[in-house]
Structure formats: C-alpha cells, structure tokens
Design a protein around this motif. Structure first.
Motif, PDB file in Angstrom:
ATOM      1  N   PHE A  42      27.607  -6.617  -2.949  1.00 25.52           N
ATOM      2  CA  PHE A  42      28.536  -5.683  -3.586  1.00 25.52           C
ATOM      3  C   PHE A  42      29.943  -6.267  -3.468  1.00 25.52           C
ATOM      4  O   PHE A  42      30.482  -6.369  -2.367  1.00 25.52           O
ATOM      5  N   ASN A 102      23.525 -10.753  -5.438  1.00 22.32           N
ATOM      6  CA  ASN A 102      23.805  -9.333  -5.697  1.00 22.32           C
ATOM      7  C   ASN A 102      24.481  -8.614  -4.543  1.00 22.32           C
ATOM      8  O   ASN A 102      24.201  -7.456  -4.281  1.00 22.32           O
ATOM      9  N   GLN A 145      23.406  -5.050  -9.784  1.00 23.39           N
ATOM     10  CA  GLN A 145      24.039  -4.205  -8.762  1.00 23.39           C
ATOM     11  C   GLN A 145      23.221  -2.931  -8.557  1.00 23.39           C
ATOM     12  O   GLN A 145      23.074  -2.448  -7.437  1.00 23.39           O
TER      13      GLN A 145
END
Lengths: 264, 221
Positions: free
Chosen positions: A107, A105, B118
């Motif tokens: 970015f 995860n 995210q």
C-alpha cells in the motif's frame, strides 16, 4: 519436508473449473497438498497456474468443483453449494491463507510498518503495540527492520517483496501462495526473496508456489506440478520431473527452459 | 482612472455580497460532495435500476447548464407544482445538483484509477469491505481527486454569479444594480472580476498544500 503425510490433505481441490468468458482457464483440476508440503506449479503462461492460486485465495469464483482448506469447503461451483462451509468458518479459513503477488502490491500511502500492522489490527483486533512488536519481529526475519518507517517507494523491488511476505506472515497464515513473486525483480534481487521463501519452507510452512525459478523448485519443492491448458498434466517429485518427466508436454516445456537457462 | 475612484463608495456594498457568494459555495460544495459520494457508490454498485437512475441523474446535470436549473426552479416549478422556493434555496439546490454530478464523476475517475491489485492485496489480508475503502482505497483516491475537486470548487464559486438572474443579492447582482444607476459598468465589472479572483485564490493555495501533503509515499518528497 513432508511431515504429515497420510493425514487429510490441508488443501484439496476437486474438479475445479474456471472460465473467463469463453476461455476455459481451469478444466477439472484435482490437487491435494498436505500440511507442511511445498508444491511448485510450473507451465507456460496462460496454463492456469496463477488462476489456480487466485481461486484458492478466493480472489476468483469457480464455475464447478470444490476448494477445501483445513477441512472446510471455502469455494465451490453452483452445483456444490450444499458442501460449502458456513460463512464465519469460511472467513476464519480465508484468514489462514496468505498470498504474495508478482507486483508486490504494497500500500503506497502507508509505511512499511503500517503495511504490516493494518490487517493484524483490523482483522485480528491486535493492539497497536502488539502489532508493532509482531511487525518488527517479522521485519527482522526478512532482514528489513531498519526500513520500518520508510514508504514502499523508497525500497528496491526485492525489499518490497520481502515486506509483502512479512505482511502476509503477520496474519499467521497456515498456507502461503506465491504467484511468480520473483518475475518482476531484477536478477540480482531474486536471491534475497528466494532465501526468505526457502527459510519458510524449512520451517514447515505449507506452500503453493508458481515460479519459473527451476533451481528453487528442484531444491525446495516436495512435488512439482506441470500444468498445460488448464489441466494438471504431471505431478512428480522434483527428482523425477526434472530428469525424467513422464509426459511429452512437460519434457518439451522443461527442455525449452533448460536451454534458456544454459544460454544465460 | 477617475472612474475607479468614483466607485470607491460602492465597493463596500458590492463586496458585502461576498457573504452570499461564499455561503452558497460552502452549502453547494457540502451537499455536492455528499451527494456525489452517494451517487458514485450507487452507480458502481451495479444494483439494477438504482444504478441506472444514478447514471441518468449524473448525466442530466452534467449535460444541462445550471443557469437553466435556476431559472426553471424559480419560475417554472411554482407554476407546475405550486411550490415556491426562495431565491437562495433555489440557487443552493441547483448548484448542489450540478456539483454533485461533477463530484460523482471525479470520485469515479479517482476510484477507478486505483489498481485492481490494491483491492486484491486488501482482500487477501481479510480486510472487510469498509476497512478496505477506509484505509486503502479512499486515502489513495483522495490524492488523485484533489486537483479535479479544486477545479469543481473554483468553478462553483464563479457559478454562484448565476444567482444574479433571479435577483439574489450576491456580488454580481449588487454590481449590476449599482452599475445601472451610475453607468460605471467598466469599472464595476472589472472590480467584480478581481474580487472573484481574490476569493478563489485561497482555494488554489489550499489545494496545492493538500496535494503536497498527500504525495507522501508516492514521490521523493
């Protein structure tokens, strides 16, 4: 590694219940983790290990019970609202909890350095110079300083996961949650991530680790917890858990795992 | 070929309508983007009633043609309410409403395409909701919505020709008036088609460039 035994536990779960629709995922979990302790959670998939971590990380609400970190109740069911710490204190404590995920995860639109510096700058109000210095130091620690200006897509899975660990450490967490962080990695990349985790454990980080890496559990854990159907079935030191588990369920689960390891 | 030479003198007058076409496009796009953002956040907020109103609004303007809105607002609204809006305001509002509904859907698709993981990664780091959207979610959404947003913009520029029905002097109206006096419909309408293509082409080029720029970090560029 259990340095502060006897003091009030740093993480304390009491009677935690969590449900997804009709599915009861956690049914009254009680768990205490002392400062500096490394606790490994094992069990079949669907046994509630990852959900437990998500609840501690405040990514999931709970239906009943309380979750306490650093002497503040940060999450509770509707019946315990009176015990809940004030909002500012909860935010403070939440920032002390770091988490690393199975799927990294990172970015994708930010460089490695920006991935690490964003939260220290925005949440801790660090200057960008301070944050950069911190990030480079952490990248050194996970052996990836030369990747600072790359985008995550250019990194291997193992490298991405080490960046994810550095990103979590940049917030100076007091407890780290690891959710199957090596499960998505090619076998030859698992070692480099475990090495970083081992080092963290040696430095006295409080860690809650969900993993299928039994060797890691044996070597690093202070306690191993076996979960089944949303309950903690057994909580033993690794020496006991791996040689002489007291519950039939744990024995059965470990047998299957050992056979699989032996077959490799 | 003769015909095309004959319309040469009409071209400046028709092409001057491009100012109105472009103004309408710019105004409707600006209002449409802002209202689309508001609509999508209200919709996704799940606030009871408000969220349903947003959905109903979006669907009404998605399902009904802007031509009807223009005619309705220009001819029917004054009868029903007594308000009389001038032609350019009617067109700007009608096209904005349509663009707003389309952009709300584009934004929604974009936002929902960002994996939940995210959000989790940002939440665990303690980022505020505003920071999460500003630094993590919206930049990634922007990359996803560039192509569909360009489609909306390109359609909008073409849809400004609907203003001709209420006599607003944009490209198509001027062309029709001119053609009905010299009967060179074929030549004039062909010219108008090319003019729209010429006006729209830079938008496509711009979108391609933005898209390349926003690919950083996603593919080996």
């Amino acid at each position: 590694m259990n340095r502060d035994a006897g003091k009030r536990p740093f993480v304390r779960l009491r009677g935690v219940h969590k449900r997804f629709g009709d599915l009861q995922v956690l049914q009254g979990v009680d768990l205490e983790v002392a400062r500096g302790e490394v606790v490994v959670l094992i069990g079949r998939s669907g046994s509630g290990k990852s959900t437990l971590l998500n609840c501690v990380a405040l990514l999931e609400d709970i239906e009943a019970g309380t979750i306490e970190v650093d002497e503040a109740v940060i999450s509770c069911g509707p019946d315990d609202l009176a015990a809940l710490a004030p909002k500012t204190r909860r935010a403070e404590v939440a920032a002390e909890i770091g988490m690393v995920f199975q799927s990294f995860n990172l970015f994708p639109h930010l460089t490695v350095l920006q991935n690490i510096t964003l939260a220290p700058r925005r949440v801790r109000r660090m200057s960008s110079e301070e944050a950069d210095t911190l990030a480079l130091r952490l990248l050194d620690r996970v052996g990836l300083r030369e990747k600072a200006n790359e985008y995550p897509v250019k990194l291997s899975g193992g490298q991405q996961q080490r960046v994810a660990i550095a990103r979590a450490l940049a917030m100076n967490p007091q407890v780290m949650l690891f959710d199957e962080v090596t499960s998505a990695l090619d076998p030859e990349l698992v070692g480099e991530v475990l090495k970083v985790m081992r080092q963290l454990a040696q430095e006295g980080m409080t860690m809650l680790v969900v993993t299928h890496e039994m060797r890691f559990a044996r070597e690093v854990a202070d306690r191993v917890i076996f979960m089944d159907q949303g309950e903690i079935m057994e909580d033993s030191p690794p020496g006991v858990m791996f040689t002489n588990p007291s519950t039939e369920e744990a024995a059965c689960f470990l047998r299957v795992l050992m056979d699989a390891e032996a077959a490799e | 070929m003769d015909g095309f030479l004959k319309i040469a003198s009409d071209i400046p007058h028709i092409a001057a309508g491009a100012w109105i076409t472009l103004t309408l496009t710019a105004v409707a796009m600006a209002i449409g983007i802002v209202s689309g953002l508001v609509l999508v956040f209200v919709r996704l907020s799940r606030v009871p009633v408000l969220s349903q109103v947003a959905i109903a609004w979006i669907e009404f303007f998605l399902l009904t043609p802007p031509l009807i809105h223009i005619i309705w607002a220009y001819y029917v609204l004054p009868i029903v309410t007594g308000w009389r809006l001038d032609a350019i305001t009617v067109c700007a509002l009608a096209l904005s409403a349509s663009v707003g509904a389309h952009m709300a859907e584009v934004f929604r698709a974009g936002l929902q395409s960002i994996p939940k993981t995210q959000h989790r990664a940002a939440d665990v780091l303690g980022l505020s909701v505003i920071d999460k959207y500003r630094f993590i979610i919206l930049p990634q959404t922007l990359r996803v919505i560039l192509a569909p947003s360009t489609n909306v913009l390109v359609s909008l520029l073409k849809d400004t020709s609907l203003a001709a029905v209420i006599g607003l002097g944009e490209i198509l109206h001027r062309a029709e008036v001119t053609a009905s006096s010299n009967f060179l419909f074929l030549e004039i309408l062909t010219f108008v088609a090319i003019l729209y293509a010429v006006l729209n082409y830079p938008l496509i080029l711009l979108a391609r460039r933005l898209e390349r720029r926003s690919l950083r970090g996603f593919a080996s560029v």
